[in-house]
Design an enzyme around this catalytic site. Structure first.
Site, PDB file in Angstrom:
ATOM      1  N   PHE A 138       0.847  -1.191   0.000  1.00 23.12           N
ATOM      2  CA  PHE A 138       0.000   0.000   0.000  1.00 23.12           C
ATOM      3  C   PHE A 138       0.881   1.238   0.000  1.00 23.12           C
ATOM      4  O   PHE A 138       1.728   1.408   0.875  1.00 23.12           O
ATOM      5  CB  PHE A 138      -0.949   0.047   1.197  1.00 23.12           C
ATOM      6  N   ASP A 225       9.287   2.627   1.706  1.00 19.63           N
ATOM      7  CA  ASP A 225       8.109   3.356   2.160  1.00 19.63           C
ATOM      8  C   ASP A 225       7.985   3.144   3.667  1.00 19.63           C
ATOM      9  O   ASP A 225       7.528   2.095   4.122  1.00 19.63           O
ATOM     10  CB  ASP A 225       6.860   2.856   1.417  1.00 19.63           C
ATOM     11  N   LYS A 255       2.622  10.240   8.005  1.00 20.53           N
ATOM     12  CA  LYS A 255       1.849   9.845   9.200  1.00 20.53           C
ATOM     13  C   LYS A 255       2.323  10.503  10.506  1.00 20.53           C
ATOM     14  O   LYS A 255       1.960  11.634  10.773  1.00 20.53           O
ATOM     15  CB  LYS A 255       1.791   8.319   9.282  1.00 20.53           C
TER      16      LYS A 255
END
Ligand SMILES: *Cc1c(COP(=O)(O)O)cnc(C)c1O
Length: 402
Positions: A138, A225, A255
């Site tokens: 993702f 990532d 985040k």
């Protein structure tokens, strides 16, 4: 809880129906606690999906936000932004990388990484480059990011997808190596050190180091990532730092960097960052004084309180308690993760468990239908870790022993 359901379902929503929302509205937070509009209190074991790692309503972050708002919010990148310089320096210090591009979100950081890969290819004279990506990955919801993601549901109906991705099974090093050998157009690898949305799946032993060597042999960029795994979540600043000597060429962060204030960053080694000279990439909001000041304060607080070590210690505690409490439950397939990023894979889909948890005053998340994902704030204490574990153990027992 029934009164909450009625209060939110009265008026038809004017929002796109892009989310299935739980029937509750949070109005206030305090450390690891959330409070809804009915006065119920919840222990947050999700942190807004790995975002609020320092908890809610952190007084030092509230203070810098208020101060910066009263001083200067935005200038655009047409002038120097000292807060952005300071944040880039701090990010490079904690990561070992050399340069940063500050964006507004994870997906934008991914876009920057993918643009670096394209530039790297064109410098090498490769006209139709490909980036190696993993199954069940993702990377976000923008077109290139969702094209890179290994998730049919988030791609469905959005074709034609962005071209130039080659997908191999996550964790399968021989598959990655043979993809490189059969395709000279592969110029980069983009992978999560621990797949988050993909079910809290840590890369197997030797996988990232193996990808590093494959990238070196084929002049390709290793792009990690760390949007979910980064910023102390797994017990180091970044998950790749668990592997001695490993260094990516590019890394994405977002985040927890802003603890709730939108911000993302793409970090790179010096030679790689030079692939994007003046005018080649940009953002209006990215790197604004407010977001950067918050990002810097997040790093300062995490440094002062050694939050990476805290996440490592509490992660052991949480996993240990879950392991012993769930040892004899037949529905439990696997308990895995690193630091305070923990997944409990169950034998059957359990989408209802997040609602059962909420009724018990605990916020959790389910990924891939059958995996409980725990991403509590890194500032929780030992008692709160025990409370999370005990409620989860009880929910799983009830579900599989009934
Ligand atoms: C959340 C996430 C993204 C996307 O970040 P956004 O800020 O939602 O765009 C990308 N990669 C990983 C691993 C993520 O967890």
């Amino acid at each position: 809880m029934t009164s909450t359901e009625t209060s939110v379902s009265v008026k038809p929503s004017r929002l796109f129906d892009t989310y299935v929302r739980m029937p509750v509205s949070m109005v206030r937070g305090d450390g690891p606690w959330l409070f809804d509009d009915q006065g119920h209190r919840y222990l947050d074991a999700l942190s807004g999906i790995a975002v609020c790692s320092l908890g809610h309503a952190h007084p030092r972050l509230a203070e810098v936000i208020a101060d910066q708002a009263a001083t200067l919010l935005h200038t655009a990148n047409i002038v120097h932004i000292p807060q952005q310089e300071a944040l880039a320096t701090a990010l490079c210090e904690i990561s070992g990388l050399d340069r940063a591009f500050i964006a507004n979100s994870g997906a934008e950081a991914i876009e920057c990484a993918l643009k670096l890969a394209r530039r790297h290819a064109h410098e090498r004279g490769i006209a139709r480059p490909a980036v190696l990506v993993a199954s069940d990955s993702f990377h976000g919801r923008t077109l290139a990011a969702l094209s890179a993601s290994g998730n049919a549901a988030i791609q469905a109906g959005f074709g034609p997808l962005v071209d130039g991705f080659v997908r191999v099974p996550f964790g399968d090093l021989p598959a990655a190596v043979s993809a490189f050998e059969s395709n000279p157009d592969i110029v980069a690898v983009l992978v999560e050190p621990i797949q988050g949305e993909g079910g809290v799946r840590p890369a197997p032993e030797g996988y990232l180091a193996g990808l590093r060597s494959a990238c070196d042999r084929h002049q390709a960029l290793l792009m990690l990532d760390e949007i979910q795994t980064g910023m102390a979540r797994t017990g180091h600043w970044f998950a790749f730092q668990h592997i001695p000597g490993l260094m990516p060429d590019v890394m994405t962060v977002a985040k927890a960097l802003g603890n709730g204030v939108p911000i993302g960053a793409c970090l790179a080694r010096e030679e790689v960052a030079r692939l994007l000279p003046a005018g080649s990439h940009g953002t209006t909001f990215g790197g604004n004084p407010l977001a950067c000041r918050v990002g810097l304060e997040v790093i300062n607080i995490m440094r002062e309180q050694d939050i990476p070590a805290r996440a490592a210690r509490l992660g052991h505690l949480l996993q240990g308690r879950l392991r012993s409490g769930l040892a004899d439950i037949p529905g439990v397939v696997d308990i895995r993760g690193q630091g305070l990023m923990v997944g409990i894979e169950l034998a059957e889909p359990v989408p209802e468990l997040k609602d059962r948890a909420m009724e018990r005053g605990l916020i959790i998340n389910i990924t891939r239908g059958n995996t409980i994902r725990l991403l509590p704030p890194l500032i929780i204490d030992d008692d709160q870790v025990a409370r999370i574990a005990d409620i989860v153990i009880d929910l799983v027992k009830t579900r599989f022993q009934a």
